[in-house]
Enzyme design. Structure first.
Site, mmCIF file in Angstrom:
data_model
loop_
_atom_site.group_PDB
_atom_site.id
_atom_site.type_symbol
_atom_site.label_atom_id
_atom_site.label_comp_id
_atom_site.label_asym_id
_atom_site.label_seq_id
_atom_site.Cartn_x
_atom_site.Cartn_y
_atom_site.Cartn_z
ATOM 1 C CE LYS A 69 54.512 31.352 43.747
ATOM 2 N NZ LYS A 69 54.878 30.613 44.854
HETATM 3 C C1 LIG Z 1 54.207 25.475 46.898
HETATM 4 C C2 LIG Z 1 55.491 25.712 46.326
HETATM 5 N N1 LIG Z 1 56.350 24.801 45.969
HETATM 6 C C3 LIG Z 1 57.715 25.098 45.694
HETATM 7 C C4 LIG Z 1 57.848 26.647 45.810
HETATM 8 C C5 LIG Z 1 59.402 26.891 45.460
HETATM 9 O O1 LIG Z 1 59.256 27.495 43.963
HETATM 10 P P1 LIG Z 1 60.477 28.556 43.670
HETATM 11 O O2 LIG Z 1 61.703 27.720 43.871
HETATM 12 O O3 LIG Z 1 60.291 28.764 42.199
HETATM 13 O O4 LIG Z 1 60.289 29.644 44.538
HETATM 14 C C6 LIG Z 1 57.212 27.693 46.048
HETATM 15 C C7 LIG Z 1 57.475 28.957 46.130
HETATM 16 O O5 LIG Z 1 57.128 29.503 45.140
HETATM 17 C C8 LIG Z 1 55.770 27.140 46.467
HETATM 18 O O6 LIG Z 1 54.831 28.106 46.814
#
Ligand SMILES: Cc1ncc(COP(=O)(O)O)c(C=O)c1O
Length: 320
Positions: A171
């Site tokens: 991230k």
């Molecule tokens: C690009 C992206 N994909 C998927 C997710 C989903 O991840 P999570 O379920 O850990 O929030 C997020 C959010 O954090 C994201 O920014």
């Protein structure tokens, strides 16, 4: 769940602007909201050299429950490692800081927690050797990310970034420019969200959520090699599906499968379980929230608010 899904525009409005709180945790101490400032020449601001997390707290009864707190901080530090950004805190220390912050702000309502580690102010060298690294955690009231119970989405004309460019597995602040491009186009064209294809033309994920497709009673989600973030909600759903006897597979997903799906939903910490009712103006299934989506959303919601543990007590941190 229906009532939950129908909580629409009011909450969307309520969460569109961040409400200030008393304290922010910054580099080891609690500081007032107005004091939590960074220099304009911070490296992270100019070059996207930072990593962050999105965590949710759910107010239920008199208490506040945080979902998968440890795993979020572990992923944060993994993202930092991928970026070669050295953070001096261990996941346990950040967890403690997060709880200290929430308690200091006396927060008991649904909230969003945003930890960020970013390269600070020193110079403009892209190598950022010996530059300071800042760590901050902000927590603010939050209810819904999407303002609609069922989403109308499109397939974006922008390609999802991929590992040899900047890894979608992390991230990374700068990664989100790719998501922002897709999301803004989608919004301007009247869609709620965009699904992005990866460099091989397969489905990757939405701009801030993972995607699940139901076909012939089977739950399918793009595999980790499809240029996706390893979402914690995705992981939760895969485990819950298995425990509920719903067949789930991780594999490559073709764009055309979106048009023949019985059900589609997105998963994310901010979005929760968000049903998709159309893709590129083509109706998904019968255009209503499907039974598998509904079942998983209910179990997920019971779990995150601490109403039921389904054997996953360790996933939920009770704040008070
Ligand atoms: C690009 C992206 N994909 C998927 C997710 C989903 O991840 P999570 O379920 O850990 O929030 C997020 C959010 O954090 C994201 O920014």
């Amino acid at each position: 769940l229906k009532a939950e899904l129908e909580q629409t525009s009011d909450t969307a409005k309520a969460t569109s602007e961040i409400q200030k709180v008393d304290f922010v945790w910054m580099n080891g101490e609690l500081v007032g909201w107005e004091e939590a400032k960074v220099p304009v020449m911070s490296h992270g601001l100019h070059y996207g050299t930072g990593v962050f997390e999105g965590i949710r707290g759910y107010g239920y009864g008199e208490n506040l429950y945080i979902f998968r707190l440890r795993e979020h901080f572990e992923r944060l530090l993994e993202s930092a490692r991928i970026c070669d950004i050295e953070c001096s805190y261990a996941p346990q220390e950040l967890e403690r800081a997060c709880l200290e912050l929430i308690r200091a702000n006396k927060m008991r309502q649904d909230c969003y927690i945003r930890p960020i580690i970013f390269v600070g102010f020193s110079g403009i060298n892209l190598g950022f050797i010996n530059y300071p690294v800042n760590t901050a955690i902000v927590a603010f009231p939050f209810s819904q990310y999407f303002s609609k119970a069922g989403l109308d989405v499109c397939v974006s004309s922008w390609t999802r970034l991929y590992d040899p460019v900047t890894p979608p597995m992390a991230k990374i602040c700068g990664n989100y420019v790719n998501s922002v491009f897709a999301k803004r186009d989608a919004a301007k064209n009247g869609y709620d969200e965009a699904i992005m294809l990866n460099s091989t033309g397969k489905v990757s994920e939405a701009t801030g959520e993972n995607i699940f497709v139901v076909r012939d009673d089977e739950l399918v989600t793009p595999s980790l090699g499809s240029s996706i973030l390893k979402g914690l909600t995705r992981d939760t759903i895969l485990l819950l599906a298995d425990e509920l006897g719903i067949r789930a597979v991780e594999r490559e997903v073709a764009r055309s499968e979106l048009y023949t799906a019985n059900e589609i939903f997105l998963t994310g910490t901010a979005a929760g379980i968000a049903p998709v009712l159309s893709v590129d103006k083509r109706r998904v299934g019968n255009g209503k929230v499907g039974p598998i989506t509904e079942r998983l959303a209910k179990v997920y919601f019971d779990l995150v608010v601490g109403r039921e543990t389904f054997g996953h007590k360790q996933w939920v941190t009770k704040v008070y």
